[in-house]
Design a protein around this motif. Structure first.
Motif, mmCIF file in Angstrom:
data_model
loop_
_atom_site.group_PDB
_atom_site.id
_atom_site.type_symbol
_atom_site.label_atom_id
_atom_site.label_comp_id
_atom_site.label_asym_id
_atom_site.label_seq_id
_atom_site.Cartn_x
_atom_site.Cartn_y
_atom_site.Cartn_z
ATOM 1 N N THR A 119 0.837 -1.197 0.000
ATOM 2 C CA THR A 119 0.000 0.000 0.000
ATOM 3 C C THR A 119 0.869 1.244 0.000
ATOM 4 O OG1 THR A 119 -0.110 -0.025 2.403
ATOM 5 C CG2 THR A 119 -1.853 -1.191 1.223
ATOM 6 N N ALA A 120 0.229 2.415 -0.136
ATOM 7 C CA ALA A 120 0.956 3.675 -0.235
ATOM 8 C C ALA A 120 1.775 3.978 1.012
ATOM 9 C CB ALA A 120 -0.018 4.814 -0.510
ATOM 10 N N LEU B 19 -0.413 -6.246 1.853
ATOM 11 C CA LEU B 19 -1.603 -7.079 1.894
ATOM 12 C C LEU B 19 -1.146 -8.512 1.679
ATOM 13 C CD1 LEU B 19 -3.969 -4.843 -0.233
ATOM 14 C CD2 LEU B 19 -3.909 -5.073 2.226
ATOM 15 N N VAL B 20 -1.283 -9.345 2.713
ATOM 16 C CA VAL B 20 -0.738 -10.691 2.648
ATOM 17 C C VAL B 20 -1.805 -11.760 2.475
ATOM 18 C CG1 VAL B 20 1.342 -10.144 3.920
ATOM 19 C CG2 VAL B 20 -0.685 -10.823 5.165
ATOM 20 N N MET C 128 -0.393 -6.332 6.861
ATOM 21 C CA MET C 128 0.764 -6.179 7.742
ATOM 22 C C MET C 128 1.219 -4.722 7.655
ATOM 23 S SD MET C 128 1.393 -9.147 9.096
ATOM 24 C CE MET C 128 3.031 -8.953 9.710
ATOM 25 N N PRO C 129 1.104 -3.971 8.751
ATOM 26 C CA PRO C 129 1.533 -2.573 8.711
ATOM 27 C C PRO C 129 3.052 -2.482 8.576
ATOM 28 C CG PRO C 129 0.942 -3.198 10.936
ATOM 29 C CD PRO C 129 0.586 -4.358 10.052
ATOM 30 N N PRO C 130 3.546 -1.319 8.154
ATOM 31 C CA PRO C 130 5.001 -1.181 8.045
ATOM 32 C C PRO C 130 5.645 -1.326 9.421
ATOM 33 C CG PRO C 130 3.916 0.934 7.698
ATOM 34 C CD PRO C 130 2.846 -0.103 7.774
ATOM 35 N N GLN C 131 6.765 -2.013 9.472
ATOM 36 C CA GLN C 131 7.443 -2.291 10.737
ATOM 37 C C GLN C 131 8.756 -1.508 10.813
ATOM 38 O OE1 GLN C 131 6.234 -4.515 13.151
ATOM 39 N NE2 GLN C 131 4.400 -4.489 11.906
ATOM 40 N N VAL D 283 -0.480 13.458 7.547
ATOM 41 C CA VAL D 283 -1.052 13.649 6.206
ATOM 42 C C VAL D 283 -0.090 13.148 5.154
ATOM 43 C CG1 VAL D 283 -1.746 15.397 4.531
ATOM 44 C CG2 VAL D 283 -2.539 15.547 6.880
ATOM 45 N N ASN D 284 1.199 13.353 5.347
ATOM 46 C CA ASN D 284 2.190 12.951 4.341
ATOM 47 C C ASN D 284 2.460 11.518 4.370
ATOM 48 O OD1 ASN D 284 2.387 15.553 3.517
ATOM 49 N ND2 ASN D 284 4.110 16.013 4.853
#
Length: 120
Positions: free
Chosen positions: A62-63, A68-69, A76-79, A119-120
């Motif tokens: 994702t952005a 998406l697993v 899975m969120p960024p770690q 926001v960024n």
């Protein structure tokens, strides 16, 4: 006679209940507004959309950097990741590390920075 009237009244009430709760998508029901869908013209061609879909399927990221697993895990969120470089522990991920933690005791400048960073 009373039994027949009671059965008739219950049958009439049972037939009226679905009509009482019918909801068209454009009316106010229970304080909530229904919605309508409208078609929107796209500036992309079908081939462009298909190309983007194929690129996403080959790398489902994702952005914001999550993946998406599928399956039960789903997303899975960024770690954060760390590594030792030149004897020091440093961040090796691309997540911003200067964002203040949200708090009720934040100053106006910290709130502004938090909003800008989120926001960024």
């Amino acid at each position: 006679m009373l039994f027949r009237k009671t059965v008739f009244a219950l049958a009439l009430a049972g037939a009226a209940i679905p009509a009482a709760f019918a909801n068209s998508g454009n009316t106010w029901v229970g304080g909530e507004r229904g919605f309508e869908t409208h078609t929107v013209q796209s500036t992309k061609s079908r081939a462009d959309v298909k190309k983007e879909l194929d690129a996403f399927r080959s790398n489902p990221t994702t952005a914001e950097g999550g993946s998406l697993v599928g399956g039960e895990a789903g997303y899975m969120p960024p770690q954060h990741s760390y590594a030792f470089q030149n004897g020091r522990l440093v961040h090796t991920d691309s997540i911003a590390h200067n964002t203040p933690k949200p708090s009720l005791a934040m100053t106006d400048a910290e709130r502004r920075l938090f909003r800008e960073q989120s926001v960024n």
